[in-house]
Design a protein around this motif. Structure first.
Motif, PDB file in Angstrom:
ATOM      1  N   VAL A  48      31.955  34.827  26.885  1.00 51.10           N
ATOM      2  CA  VAL A  48      32.867  35.940  26.660  1.00 51.10           C
ATOM      3  C   VAL A  48      32.427  36.763  25.437  1.00 51.10           C
ATOM      4  CG1 VAL A  48      35.234  36.559  26.030  1.00 51.10           C
ATOM      5  CG2 VAL A  48      34.818  34.751  27.712  1.00 51.10           C
ATOM      6  N   GLY A  49      32.108  36.062  24.362  1.00 51.36           N
ATOM      7  CA  GLY A  49      31.704  36.778  23.159  1.00 51.36           C
ATOM      8  C   GLY A  49      31.367  35.810  22.046  1.00 51.36           C
ATOM      9  N   THR A  50      30.783  36.354  21.008  1.00 49.11           N
ATOM     10  CA  THR A  50      30.344  35.564  19.855  1.00 49.11           C
ATOM     11  C   THR A  50      30.588  36.335  18.572  1.00 49.11           C
ATOM     12  OG1 THR A  50      28.608  34.442  21.118  1.00 49.11           O
ATOM     13  CG2 THR A  50      28.322  34.499  18.731  1.00 49.11           C
ATOM     14  N   ILE A  51      30.960  35.607  17.531  1.00 46.74           N
ATOM     15  CA  ILE A  51      30.992  36.173  16.190  1.00 46.74           C
ATOM     16  C   ILE A  51      29.928  35.441  15.384  1.00 46.74           C
ATOM     17  CG2 ILE A  51      32.888  34.627  15.457  1.00 46.74           C
ATOM     18  CD1 ILE A  51      33.815  37.018  13.658  1.00 46.74           C
ATOM     19  N   SER A  52      29.053  36.215  14.777  1.00 45.96           N
ATOM     20  CA  SER A  52      27.916  35.607  14.087  1.00 45.96           C
ATOM     21  C   SER A  52      28.337  34.978  12.774  1.00 45.96           C
ATOM     22  CB  SER A  52      26.846  36.662  13.817  1.00 45.96           C
ATOM     23  OG  SER A  52      27.294  37.577  12.824  1.00 45.96           O
TER      24      SER A  52
END
Length: 122
Positions: A48-52
């Motif tokens: 779905v998504g990633t936060i670095s």
């Protein structure tokens, strides 16, 4: 020992919003990439998504871009998935995961939560 615990799932009508939370222990969320995935019934788990880590840059799958936002609370060691304009096709079990630093875009996720169910009714 690293543990990830998701919460915030539930039943919502199409067009509505939900905020999922991922509480981490044993690992500092600001120093590892944190991802969200989902798995619909009978289908493969999808990113779905990633936060670095560090800078907190966010990346999203096309299916959720513009509707979902990932944020991070370093003080609480938590990561959130804000979901707006929900559609029935967003129905799935949502998982958060923690990965190895410096591996974007091929993040190696090594810890996973147990998941939380999101159901969007039409």
């Amino acid at each position: 020992q690293v543990q990830l615990v998701e919460s915030g799932g539930g039943l919502v009508q199409a067009g509505g919003s939900l905020r999922l939370a991922c509480a981490a222990s044993g690992r500092t969320v600001s120093t590892y990439p944190m991802g969200w995935f989902r798995q619909a019934p009978g289908k493969e788990r999808k990113w779905v998504g990633t936060i670095s880590e560090s800078a907190g840059r966010t990346y999203y799958a096309d299916a959720v871009k513009g509707r979902f936002t990932i944020s991070r609370d370093n003080a609480k060691n938590m990561v959130y998935l804000h979901m707006n304009s929900l559609k029935p096709e967003d129905t799935a079990v949502y998982f958060c995961a923690s990965g190895s630093p410096g591996t974007w875009p091929l993040v190696e996720y090594d810890y996973w939560g147990q998941g939380t169910q999101v159901t969007v009714s039409s």
